[in-house]
Design an enzyme around this catalytic site. Structure first.
Site, PDB file in Angstrom:
ATOM      1  N   ASP A  52       1.218  -5.325   3.684  1.00 21.32           N
ATOM      2  CA  ASP A  52       0.899  -5.107   5.101  1.00 21.32           C
ATOM      3  C   ASP A  52      -0.329  -5.888   5.571  1.00 21.32           C
ATOM      4  O   ASP A  52      -0.664  -5.872   6.758  1.00 21.32           O
ATOM      5  CB  ASP A  52       0.644  -3.612   5.369  1.00 21.32           C
ATOM      6  N   LYS A  85      -0.967  -0.217  12.500  1.00 23.46           N
ATOM      7  CA  LYS A  85       0.370  -0.605  12.992  1.00 23.46           C
ATOM      8  C   LYS A  85       1.323   0.587  12.981  1.00 23.46           C
ATOM      9  O   LYS A  85       1.112   1.564  12.267  1.00 23.46           O
ATOM     10  CB  LYS A  85       0.961  -1.725  12.126  1.00 23.46           C
TER      11      LYS A  85
HETATM   12  P1  ATP Z   1       0.442   1.637   3.400  1.00 24.84           P
HETATM   13  O1  ATP Z   1      -0.184   0.367   3.929  1.00 24.84           O
HETATM   14  O2  ATP Z   1       0.745   1.549   1.929  1.00 24.84           O
HETATM   15  O3  ATP Z   1       1.529   2.219   4.251  1.00 24.84           O
HETATM   16  P2  ATP Z   1      -1.138   3.792   4.343  1.00 24.84           P
HETATM   17  O4  ATP Z   1      -1.381   3.229   5.689  1.00 24.84           O
HETATM   18  O5  ATP Z   1      -0.164   4.917   4.260  1.00 24.84           O
HETATM   19  O6  ATP Z   1      -0.739   2.662   3.356  1.00 24.84           O
HETATM   20  P3  ATP Z   1      -3.900   3.614   3.596  1.00 24.84           P
HETATM   21  O7  ATP Z   1      -4.822   4.358   4.505  1.00 24.84           O
HETATM   22  O8  ATP Z   1      -3.860   2.147   3.717  1.00 24.84           O
HETATM   23  O9  ATP Z   1      -2.469   4.266   3.718  1.00 24.84           O
HETATM   24  O10 ATP Z   1      -4.319   4.034   2.100  1.00 24.84           O
HETATM   25  C1  ATP Z   1      -3.477   4.099   0.999  1.00 24.84           C
HETATM   26  C2  ATP Z   1      -4.341   4.412  -0.237  1.00 24.84           C
HETATM   27  O11 ATP Z   1      -5.152   3.271  -0.517  1.00 24.84           O
HETATM   28  C3  ATP Z   1      -5.293   5.575  -0.023  1.00 24.84           C
HETATM   29  O12 ATP Z   1      -4.785   6.706  -0.645  1.00 24.84           O
HETATM   30  C4  ATP Z   1      -6.604   5.138  -0.646  1.00 24.84           C
HETATM   31  O13 ATP Z   1      -6.914   5.856  -1.829  1.00 24.84           O
HETATM   32  C5  ATP Z   1      -6.438   3.665  -1.036  1.00 24.84           C
HETATM   33  N1  ATP Z   1      -7.448   2.796  -0.391  1.00 24.84           N
HETATM   34  C6  ATP Z   1      -8.089   1.786  -0.968  1.00 24.84           C
HETATM   35  N2  ATP Z   1      -8.922   1.177  -0.105  1.00 24.84           N
HETATM   36  C7  ATP Z   1      -8.811   1.809   1.060  1.00 24.84           C
HETATM   37  C8  ATP Z   1      -9.422   1.645   2.329  1.00 24.84           C
HETATM   38  N3  ATP Z   1     -10.325   0.702   2.589  1.00 24.84           N
HETATM   39  N4  ATP Z   1      -9.048   2.488   3.303  1.00 24.84           N
HETATM   40  C9  ATP Z   1      -8.119   3.440   3.072  1.00 24.84           C
HETATM   41  N5  ATP Z   1      -7.530   3.652   1.885  1.00 24.84           N
HETATM   42  C10 ATP Z   1      -7.860   2.840   0.885  1.00 24.84           C
END
Ligand code: ATP
Length: 321
Positions: free
Chosen positions: A155, A21
């Site tokens: 989210d 998103k």
């Molecule tokens: P947010 O939804 O908090 O904005 P984001 O989109 O910035 O998050 P994500 O890629 O969702 O970031 O990952 C955030 C953290 O979650 C990562 O640093 C990772 O260590 C942890 N994590 C746990 N499971 C997963 C997964 N399946 N994919 C990605 N990251 C994961």
């Protein structure tokens, strides 16, 4: 009710895709006593999809691996492959709510930048929920699934729902927003991640330092919803807002380069996506988005043209192996 595995106990595999998103608008309130921030946000699901394949295994328990088909370099990703993985958490939660679940192996195809502000982990959790629900025939209603999703993270409900939506509370109180036209974007991922809690903390620090007291956000700007409803990309470009942007830039000043470049190269507007560091450029149409992405690639900057809204988590295939 579906059978948890195929005929003769053969393993079954359910593949689900769920979108990343961008936040078209993200207003953030002050730090609350419970450590969270209230937000008023407009989410838009975009055509960069995570995929989770849930395959039944003998016995019990949840395991996970990353697929080599991922467009990200999975060897370099900092993603826990144990019970801390959001997809594993989702599958375990579903197993608790299911009578007699089989074991399951989850294979995640990563396309959404990790720690990029695009909710990639949340998309994995939403996809795993739906895949395990189908695999085990848990039979949860849409409302029950959304409830489980909210337990996993703010989210996650949106990754299930998709489309466009207003998010209040911590982002989990969702109401769908009408958006029938297509909006074209170029996503510019960074080669580093930003921790979401760290970006929120930086915003609190900046506000403290400047003596700025912000009110609790109550609702989103109606003009944004009108622009989404009418497919008015030009109108939307003047309304994009992200309170976290200056905190993300404070932590990663190099983000200014792409934001500045975009504004002088035909993007209608540019914005840090969520907590960053991915940058989203709003383009006038699909061809301009492709041109912008090609121009960035020519400059050695990774960029991908996407569009939104797209649907939330959906089953792509259900196969007896
Ligand atoms: P947010 O939804 O908090 O904005 P984001 O989109 O910035 O998050 P994500 O890629 O969702 O970031 O990952 C955030 C953290 O979650 C990562 O640093 C990772 O260590 C942890 N994590 C746990 N499971 C997963 C997964 N399946 N994919 C990605 N990251 C994961």
């Amino acid at each position: 009710m579906r059978t948890p595995s195929g005929p003769g106990g053969r393993p079954r595999s359910v593949r689900v895709r769920a979108p990343g998103k961008v936040n078209v608008s993200l207003q953030v309130g002050p730090l609350r006593p419970d450590g969270y921030h209230s937000v008023a946000s407009v989410y838009l699901a975009v055509s960069l999809f995570e995929e989770v394949t849930a395959t039944s295994t003998p016995g019990t328990g949840v395991t996970v691996s990353l697929s080599p088909a991922s467009t990200l370099d999975v060897d370099a990703l900092e993603i826990p492959l144990d019970e801390r993985n959001l997809a594993v958490k989702a599958a375990r939660l579903m197993a608790e709510m299911t009578e007699d679940p089989t074991g399951v192996h989850l294979t995640i195809t990563k396309r959404v930048p990790v720690a990029g502000g695009m909710g990639g982990g949340s998309a994995d959790a939403a996809a795993a929920l739906l895949a395990c629900d189908a695999l085990w025939g848990s039979g949860l209603s849409k409302e029950e699934l959304a409830h489980v999703a909210a337990e996993l993270g703010a989210d996650v409900p949106f990754a299930l729902l998709g489309g466009a939506a207003v998010g209040l509370g911590v982002g989990d109180q969702l109401s769908p927003a009408l958006a029938t036209s297509r909006f074209d974007w170029v996503l510019v991922p960074a080669d580093f991640g930003l921790s979401t809690p760290r970006v929120f903390a930086e915003l609190d620090r900046l506000r403290d330092e400047e003596g700025i007291a912000v009110p609790e956000p109550i609702d989103v700007e109606p003009a944004i919803l009108a622009a989404l409803r009418t497919g008015d990309a030009g109108g939307l470009s003047h309304l994009l807002v992200n309170d976290l942007q200056r905190a993300a830039i404070g932590l990663a000043p190099q983000l200014r380069d792409t934001l500045g470049w975009a504004d002088s190269h035909g993007a209608l507007a540019s914005i840090v996506s969520g907590s960053g560091p991915t940058i989203a450029l709003l383009a006038p149409d699909a061809a301009s988005a492709e041109d912008l992405a090609a121009e960035l690639a020519h400059r050695g900057v990774e960029a991908v043209a996407v569009h939104g809204p797209v649907p939330g988590a959906r089953i792509v295939s259900d196969t007896v192996l």
